[in-house]
Design a protein around this motif. Structure first.
Motif, mmCIF file in Angstrom:
data_model
loop_
_atom_site.group_PDB
_atom_site.id
_atom_site.type_symbol
_atom_site.label_atom_id
_atom_site.label_comp_id
_atom_site.label_asym_id
_atom_site.label_seq_id
_atom_site.Cartn_x
_atom_site.Cartn_y
_atom_site.Cartn_z
ATOM 1 N N TYR A 200 11.518 9.405 -8.424
ATOM 2 C CA TYR A 200 11.268 8.497 -7.057
ATOM 3 C C TYR A 200 11.659 9.147 -5.920
ATOM 4 O O TYR A 200 11.033 9.292 -4.984
ATOM 5 C CB TYR A 200 12.223 7.147 -7.341
ATOM 6 C CG TYR A 200 12.327 6.289 -6.029
ATOM 7 C CD1 TYR A 200 11.265 5.416 -5.862
ATOM 8 C CD2 TYR A 200 13.257 6.676 -4.968
ATOM 9 C CE1 TYR A 200 11.431 4.828 -4.640
ATOM 10 C CE2 TYR A 200 13.255 5.904 -4.002
ATOM 11 C CZ TYR A 200 12.356 4.787 -3.745
ATOM 12 O OH TYR A 200 12.353 4.239 -2.577
ATOM 13 N N VAL A 244 7.249 5.638 -11.684
ATOM 14 C CA VAL A 244 7.138 6.528 -10.485
ATOM 15 C C VAL A 244 5.599 6.780 -10.153
ATOM 16 O O VAL A 244 5.025 6.903 -9.254
ATOM 17 C CB VAL A 244 7.912 7.336 -10.502
ATOM 18 C CG1 VAL A 244 7.917 8.193 -9.296
ATOM 19 C CG2 VAL A 244 9.507 6.835 -10.711
ATOM 20 N N ILE A 246 2.731 5.476 -11.307
ATOM 21 C CA ILE A 246 1.793 4.498 -11.080
ATOM 22 C C ILE A 246 1.790 4.212 -9.371
ATOM 23 O O ILE A 246 0.822 4.244 -8.758
ATOM 24 C CB ILE A 246 1.918 3.348 -11.754
ATOM 25 C CG1 ILE A 246 1.436 3.612 -13.200
ATOM 26 C CG2 ILE A 246 0.924 2.245 -11.207
ATOM 27 C CD1 ILE A 246 1.762 2.680 -14.370
ATOM 28 N N PRO A 247 2.961 3.773 -8.902
ATOM 29 C CA PRO A 247 3.231 3.501 -7.498
ATOM 30 C C PRO A 247 2.984 4.819 -6.508
ATOM 31 O O PRO A 247 2.230 4.571 -5.310
ATOM 32 C CB PRO A 247 4.572 3.013 -7.165
ATOM 33 C CG PRO A 247 5.288 3.545 -8.666
ATOM 34 C CD PRO A 247 4.350 3.628 -9.748
ATOM 35 N N LEU A 250 -1.087 4.954 -6.224
ATOM 36 C CA LEU A 250 -1.397 4.054 -5.374
ATOM 37 C C LEU A 250 -1.206 4.357 -3.991
ATOM 38 O O LEU A 250 -1.912 4.160 -2.993
ATOM 39 C CB LEU A 250 -0.917 2.489 -5.797
ATOM 40 C CG LEU A 250 -1.432 1.956 -7.083
ATOM 41 C CD1 LEU A 250 -0.777 0.829 -7.426
ATOM 42 C CD2 LEU A 250 -2.922 1.722 -7.218
ATOM 43 N N ALA A 251 0.021 4.625 -3.365
ATOM 44 C CA ALA A 251 0.413 5.267 -2.384
ATOM 45 C C ALA A 251 -0.235 6.369 -1.764
ATOM 46 O O ALA A 251 -0.745 6.492 -0.783
ATOM 47 C CB ALA A 251 2.007 5.442 -2.356
ATOM 48 N N ILE A 283 -3.037 7.003 -13.099
ATOM 49 C CA ILE A 283 -2.652 5.661 -13.814
ATOM 50 C C ILE A 283 -2.665 5.452 -15.073
ATOM 51 O O ILE A 283 -1.744 5.003 -15.864
ATOM 52 C CB ILE A 283 -3.091 4.676 -12.759
ATOM 53 C CG1 ILE A 283 -2.510 4.779 -11.317
ATOM 54 C CG2 ILE A 283 -2.791 3.249 -13.353
ATOM 55 C CD1 ILE A 283 -3.515 3.680 -10.355
ATOM 56 N N ASN A 385 13.578 -5.623 -12.399
ATOM 57 C CA ASN A 385 12.662 -6.214 -11.721
ATOM 58 C C ASN A 385 13.237 -6.859 -10.489
ATOM 59 O O ASN A 385 14.230 -7.790 -10.526
ATOM 60 C CB ASN A 385 11.822 -7.440 -12.021
ATOM 61 C CG ASN A 385 10.646 -8.224 -11.501
ATOM 62 O OD1 ASN A 385 11.125 -8.726 -10.370
ATOM 63 N ND2 ASN A 385 9.539 -7.705 -11.650
ATOM 64 N N LEU A 423 4.404 0.308 0.002
ATOM 65 C CA LEU A 423 3.675 0.022 -1.081
ATOM 66 C C LEU A 423 4.492 0.727 -2.225
ATOM 67 O O LEU A 423 4.564 0.306 -3.180
ATOM 68 C CB LEU A 423 2.392 0.585 -0.833
ATOM 69 C CG LEU A 423 1.409 0.278 -1.984
ATOM 70 C CD1 LEU A 423 1.381 -1.247 -2.557
ATOM 71 C CD2 LEU A 423 0.126 1.149 -1.957
ATOM 72 N N TYR A 424 4.809 2.075 -2.150
ATOM 73 C CA TYR A 424 5.553 2.849 -3.036
ATOM 74 C C TYR A 424 6.542 2.227 -3.721
ATOM 75 O O TYR A 424 6.994 2.021 -5.035
ATOM 76 C CB TYR A 424 5.711 4.352 -2.680
ATOM 77 C CG TYR A 424 6.571 5.118 -3.541
ATOM 78 C CD1 TYR A 424 6.097 5.592 -4.621
ATOM 79 C CD2 TYR A 424 7.704 5.583 -3.171
ATOM 80 C CE1 TYR A 424 6.548 6.670 -5.281
ATOM 81 C CE2 TYR A 424 8.258 6.542 -3.970
ATOM 82 C CZ TYR A 424 7.743 7.024 -5.144
ATOM 83 O OH TYR A 424 8.532 7.836 -5.744
ATOM 84 N N ILE A 427 6.235 -1.434 -5.356
ATOM 85 C CA ILE A 427 5.421 -1.467 -6.800
ATOM 86 C C ILE A 427 6.779 -0.790 -7.662
ATOM 87 O O ILE A 427 6.907 -1.132 -8.983
ATOM 88 C CB ILE A 427 4.152 -0.620 -6.764
ATOM 89 C CG1 ILE A 427 3.047 -1.200 -5.948
ATOM 90 C CG2 ILE A 427 3.927 -0.304 -8.411
ATOM 91 C CD1 ILE A 427 2.021 -0.583 -6.040
ATOM 92 N N TYR A 428 7.362 0.253 -7.428
ATOM 93 C CA TYR A 428 8.401 0.935 -8.273
ATOM 94 C C TYR A 428 9.551 -0.110 -8.775
ATOM 95 O O TYR A 428 9.982 -0.251 -9.671
ATOM 96 C CB TYR A 428 9.055 2.131 -7.285
ATOM 97 C CG TYR A 428 10.467 2.593 -7.902
ATOM 98 C CD1 TYR A 428 10.409 3.349 -9.008
ATOM 99 C CD2 TYR A 428 11.809 2.346 -7.312
ATOM 100 C CE1 TYR A 428 11.491 3.989 -9.516
ATOM 101 C CE2 TYR A 428 12.917 2.630 -7.998
ATOM 102 C CZ TYR A 428 12.822 3.539 -8.936
ATOM 103 O OH TYR A 428 13.981 3.947 -9.587
#
Length: 462
Positions: A200, A244, A246-247, A250-251, A283, A385, A423-424, A427-428
């Motif tokens: 992260y 980590v 995946i977000p 996307l970011a 992803i 979560n 966003l990062y 989602i993380y």
């Protein structure tokens, strides 16, 4: 020659990213407590630095105070409201001390959030009265992450090198566990407690550098920075944390989309299509590798079901969270509520006459109906979560204050052109949780950037 506070400030931020205690006997003593101690030290240093400025230039200070409050008014107000809710929840918690400090390997309890508020306010002041301080802090963080990334590369080569006094020494019972209790499957951890936390920090730094690349390009330092960003992305892939990767993908796509707005339509479409395919491939790769890894070496027993195995136990954590909310819907269980409440869901605690009387790091104590005292193992301190964790911790009512608080943070980031970072992190946090090691950086980033650029602040500290 006097002491240069700007250099000290940068060094403290470097230590906040990297400091560990190799001689510690517990995981929290090695990786967590040193970084929290540095955060406290930063707050103390800020206090004395600001006090020195106040003594010399009171008129400028009150002007800065008004700027600090007005620029981030909703962030400060919602933060204070969240702390009030957290304080009430801590007082009413079955284990108030645990809520105050939280789990030793997380340290994200009431104490941490109060300290972080003071540090964030202090950072906002410092950023406005000394423009060099922001640059020094940025340099300290980037240098710290660079060292951290190099450590991760070393651990990819040999997972037994955890940079503690017991490096290369494995557990006498489990050959894939080090004496520091870090498992091979958790590597590489760099200078952090877990592979996901380590990745992260690498991903967050890479995204920040990508966002500020135009400013770096103007200073004619883009080539080494691009090489460094490439190195960080390689380390991120080697870290192999789907939570980590995946977000981050996307970011990254969001940053690219924002950068492409200044290009022609045809070129923009061509670049975007190729980048989108690459991002989706990352992803898909991260998801597939994660599923294969969990099925091959599940961290939860297969009897719990395939979904729970693939999710690394999260499906069960999320179901347990809903049960804990039903048990204490008003003001919840306190900070680290899942770790406090989960033991009460065990069969031994639900039996008539039995009661959980103490929650330890990895165990809990239960007084049995027959008068005996037994110790049982507990599996997770968080629901993995962030949304569920907040509802469990502060109840259905108190969680609203925390959602508004984090919403104001994300809104501040978006106003400053840092939507990709929001966003990062969002989602993380849907699959992980906050800790005292990883949480501070977005808050400090937002606090030091009024109107998107604290670098242009006027220096009044001289």
């Amino acid at each position: 020659m006097g002491v240069n506070p700007v250099r000290i400030y940068g060094f403290l931020f470097f230590c906040a990213v990297t400091l560990i205690n190799p001689l510690g006997s517990r995981r929290s003593e090695i990786w967590v407590d040193p970084k929290l101690a540095v955060l406290v030290a930063i707050g103390v240093f800020q206090f004395f630095w600001i006090a020195m400025v106040v003594r010399r230039k009171k008129s400028e200070f009150w002007s800065l105070f008004e700027q600090v409050f007005n620029q981030h008014k909703w962030l400060w107000l919602t933060w204070i409201a969240a702390l009030v809710v957290g304080t009430l929840s801590t007082i009413l918690s079955p284990f108030p001390e645990r809520s105050f400090w939280a789990h030793p390997e997380l340290r994200d309890g009431l104490f941490f959030w109060a300290v972080l508020l003071l540090v964030a306010v202090g950072a906002s002041f410092v950023a406005r009265f000394n423009s060099q301080a922001v640059r020094s802090a940025e340099a300290g963080v980037v240098a710290g992450v660079a060292l951290h990334a190099l450590v991760m590369i070393v651990q990819v080569i040999d997972w037994r090198f955890d940079f503690t006094a017991t490096s290369f020494v494995t557990n006498s019972v489990y050959s894939e566990m080090l004496a520091s209790t870090v498992w091979k499957s958790q590597m590489p951890i760099g200078l952090y407690l877990h592979r996901a936390q380590a990745s992260y920090m690498v991903g967050l730094t890479a995204l920040c550098l990508l966002i500020y690349l135009p400013r770096i390009t103007a200073s004619k330092k883009e080539k080494p920075v691009l090489v460094f960003i490439g190195l960080l992305i390689c380390v991120l892939i080697l870290g192999n944390s789907r939570g980590v990767l995946i977000p981050f993908a996307l970011a990254f796509l969001l940053i690219l989309w924002q950068k492409l707005q200044s290009f022609g339509v045809n070129l923009r479409k061509q670049v975007w299509k190729r980048a989108a395919v690459l991002g989706l491939a990352v992803i898909l790769f991260a998801t597939t590798i994660g599923i294969v890894f969990q099925l091959k070496r599940p961290i939860v027993h297969e009897s719990a079901g395939k979904i729970n195995v693939i999710s690394g136990g999260r499906w069960e954590y999320w179901q347990n969270s809903l049960k804990l909310v039903r048990d204490r819907p008003v003001l919840g269980w306190g900070f680290n509520g899942y770790g406090v409440g989960a033991p009460t869901l065990e069969r031994c605690a639900r039996s008539a006459g039995n009661k959980v009387t103490e929650v330890l790091d990895y165990n809990f104590v239960c007084h049995m109906a027959d008068g005996s005292v037994r110790v049982f193992h507990s599996f997770a301190a968080k629901a993995h979560n962030w949304v569920l964790d907040q509802i469990v911790a502060f109840g259905l009512d108190g969680a609203i204050a925390w959602f508004l608080f984090i919403g104001s943070l994300f809104a501040a980031l978006m106003r400053q052109g840092l939507a990709a970072l929001a966003l990062y992190a969002f989602i993380y946090l849907l699959f992980w949780y906050d800790t005292s090691m990883t949480t501070p950086w977005l808050f400090l980033l937002a606090a030091t950037r009024p109107s998107g650029a604290a670098i242009g602040a006027v220096d009044i500290s001289k």
